[in-house]
Design a protein around this motif. Structure first.
Motif, PDB file in Angstrom:
ATOM      1  N   MET A 270      25.471  -7.580 -10.123  1.00 19.83           N
ATOM      2  CA  MET A 270      25.114  -7.026  -8.827  1.00 19.83           C
ATOM      3  C   MET A 270      23.617  -6.709  -8.815  1.00 19.83           C
ATOM      4  N   LYS A 271      22.939  -7.131  -7.777  1.00 20.70           N
ATOM      5  CA  LYS A 271      21.509  -6.919  -7.660  1.00 20.70           C
ATOM      6  C   LYS A 271      21.244  -5.533  -7.063  1.00 20.70           C
ATOM      7  N   GLU A 272      20.300  -4.825  -7.671  1.00 20.20           N
ATOM      8  CA  GLU A 272      19.954  -3.492  -7.177  1.00 20.20           C
ATOM      9  C   GLU A 272      18.925  -3.584  -6.063  1.00 20.20           C
ATOM     10  N   PHE A 273      18.987  -2.613  -5.170  1.00 24.74           N
ATOM     11  CA  PHE A 273      18.034  -2.522  -4.068  1.00 24.74           C
ATOM     12  C   PHE A 273      16.816  -1.737  -4.538  1.00 24.74           C
ATOM     13  N   ALA A 274      15.619  -2.320  -4.441  1.00 25.07           N
ATOM     14  CA  ALA A 274      14.393  -1.661  -4.895  1.00 25.07           C
ATOM     15  C   ALA A 274      13.891  -0.688  -3.830  1.00 25.07           C
ATOM     16  N   THR A 275      13.703   0.558  -4.225  1.00 20.88           N
ATOM     17  CA  THR A 275      13.158   1.556  -3.307  1.00 20.88           C
ATOM     18  C   THR A 275      11.677   1.786  -3.532  1.00 20.88           C
ATOM     19  N   GLU A 276      11.119   1.155  -4.571  1.00 18.72           N
ATOM     20  CA  GLU A 276       9.684   1.227  -4.844  1.00 18.72           C
ATOM     21  C   GLU A 276       9.230  -0.125  -5.370  1.00 18.72           C
ATOM     22  N   PRO A 277       7.983  -0.479  -5.098  1.00 19.42           N
ATOM     23  CA  PRO A 277       7.477  -1.736  -5.649  1.00 19.42           C
ATOM     24  C   PRO A 277       7.206  -1.579  -7.146  1.00 19.42           C
ATOM     25  N   ALA A 278       7.166  -2.692  -7.848  1.00 13.73           N
ATOM     26  CA  ALA A 278       6.756  -2.668  -9.249  1.00 13.73           C
ATOM     27  C   ALA A 278       5.311  -2.192  -9.321  1.00 13.73           C
ATOM     28  N   PHE A 279       4.930  -1.680 -10.467  1.00 12.73           N
ATOM     29  CA  PHE A 279       3.585  -1.103 -10.619  1.00 12.73           C
ATOM     30  C   PHE A 279       2.497  -2.096 -10.219  1.00 12.73           C
ATOM     31  N   ASP A 280       2.634  -3.346 -10.628  1.00 12.11           N
ATOM     32  CA  ASP A 280       1.615  -4.348 -10.315  1.00 12.11           C
ATOM     33  C   ASP A 280       1.711  -4.861  -8.876  1.00 12.11           C
ATOM     34  N   GLN A 281       2.696  -4.409  -8.120  1.00 11.06           N
ATOM     35  CA  GLN A 281       2.870  -4.829  -6.730  1.00 11.06           C
ATOM     36  C   GLN A 281       2.509  -3.744  -5.721  1.00 11.06           C
ATOM     37  N   LYS A 282       1.910  -2.647  -6.182  1.00  9.66           N
ATOM     38  CA  LYS A 282       1.543  -1.562  -5.269  1.00  9.66           C
ATOM     39  C   LYS A 282       0.228  -1.878  -4.559  1.00  9.66           C
TER      40      LYS A 282
ATOM     41  N   PHE B  62       2.645   9.480   8.518  1.00  7.10           N
ATOM     42  CA  PHE B  62       3.851   9.987   7.873  1.00  7.10           C
ATOM     43  C   PHE B  62       4.374   8.867   6.994  1.00  7.10           C
ATOM     44  N   TRP B  63       4.236   9.046   5.660  1.00  8.68           N
ATOM     45  CA  TRP B  63       4.633   7.983   4.772  1.00  8.68           C
ATOM     46  C   TRP B  63       4.997   8.506   3.399  1.00  8.68           C
ATOM     47  N   ASP B  64       5.377   7.587   2.529  1.00 12.43           N
ATOM     48  CA  ASP B  64       5.734   7.916   1.158  1.00 12.43           C
ATOM     49  C   ASP B  64       4.491   7.772   0.285  1.00 12.43           C
ATOM     50  N   PRO B  65       3.968   8.849  -0.265  1.00 12.63           N
ATOM     51  CA  PRO B  65       2.743   8.765  -1.070  1.00 12.63           C
ATOM     52  C   PRO B  65       2.917   7.977  -2.374  1.00 12.63           C
TER      53      PRO B  65
ATOM     54  N   PHE C  60      -4.001   0.011   6.338  1.00 12.88           N
ATOM     55  CA  PHE C  60      -2.880   0.802   5.850  1.00 12.88           C
ATOM     56  C   PHE C  60      -1.828  -0.141   5.286  1.00 12.88           C
ATOM     57  N   GLY C  61      -1.382   0.129   4.064  1.00 18.48           N
ATOM     58  CA  GLY C  61      -0.324  -0.655   3.438  1.00 18.48           C
ATOM     59  C   GLY C  61       0.922   0.196   3.349  1.00 18.48           C
ATOM     60  N   VAL C  62       1.974  -0.194   4.063  1.00 19.51           N
ATOM     61  CA  VAL C  62       3.212   0.581   4.133  1.00 19.51           C
ATOM     62  C   VAL C  62       4.350  -0.262   3.549  1.00 19.51           C
ATOM     63  N   TYR C  63       5.016   0.289   2.559  1.00 18.72           N
ATOM     64  CA  TYR C  63       6.105  -0.411   1.886  1.00 18.72           C
ATOM     65  C   TYR C  63       7.375  -0.303   2.712  1.00 18.72           C
TER      66      TYR C  63
END
Length: 117
Positions: free
Chosen positions: A1-13, A87-90, A112-115
């Motif tokens: 089962m594939k997990e849902f990513a709630t944050e980008p990988a470190f090199d993808q920020k 209003f965003w996720d820091p 502005f880059g918003v994930y």
């Protein structure tokens, strides 16, 4: 089962420093020898914003949405202040700004880059 990513990988920020370099590069390329003329500013701002957005997309940051704001004004020796609120996720979202000016114009651009979750 594939997990849902709630944050980008470190090199993808979204990297503020790299984005700022891109913005400044576009501003210098578009406005270096330009003289202010009110009739041209709407076209210049649209072109600059589009170029910045395209170059940010070339960074291939997955699931990021980019918003670019560009302001151009006539250089008259007056001060200008700009501000923004978001209003965003820091942990995942960030922004970068750059300024350009010559004897005739000033320009401020913000990206502005918003994930997207």
């Amino acid at each position: 089962m594939k997990e849902f990513a709630t944050e980008p990988a470190f090199d993808q920020k979204f990297r503020q420093g790299k984005a700022q370099e891109i913005i400044l590069e576009v501003l210098k390329a578009k406005l270096n020898n330009v003289t202010y003329h009110a009739d041209n500013t709407s076209t210049w701002t649209r072109e600059i914003a589009d170029d910045i957005k395209l170059k940010l997309k070339d960074m291939t940051l997955e699931r990021y949405k980019f918003v670019v704001q560009v302001v151009i004004g006539e250089q008259r020796g007056e001060g200008v202040r700009m501000g923004c609120r978001c209003f965003w996720d820091p942990n995942t979202d960030n922004y970068a700004t750059a300024e350009f000016s010559n004897a005739s114009i000033f320009c401020v651009a913000a990206a502005f880059g918003v994930y997207l979750y």
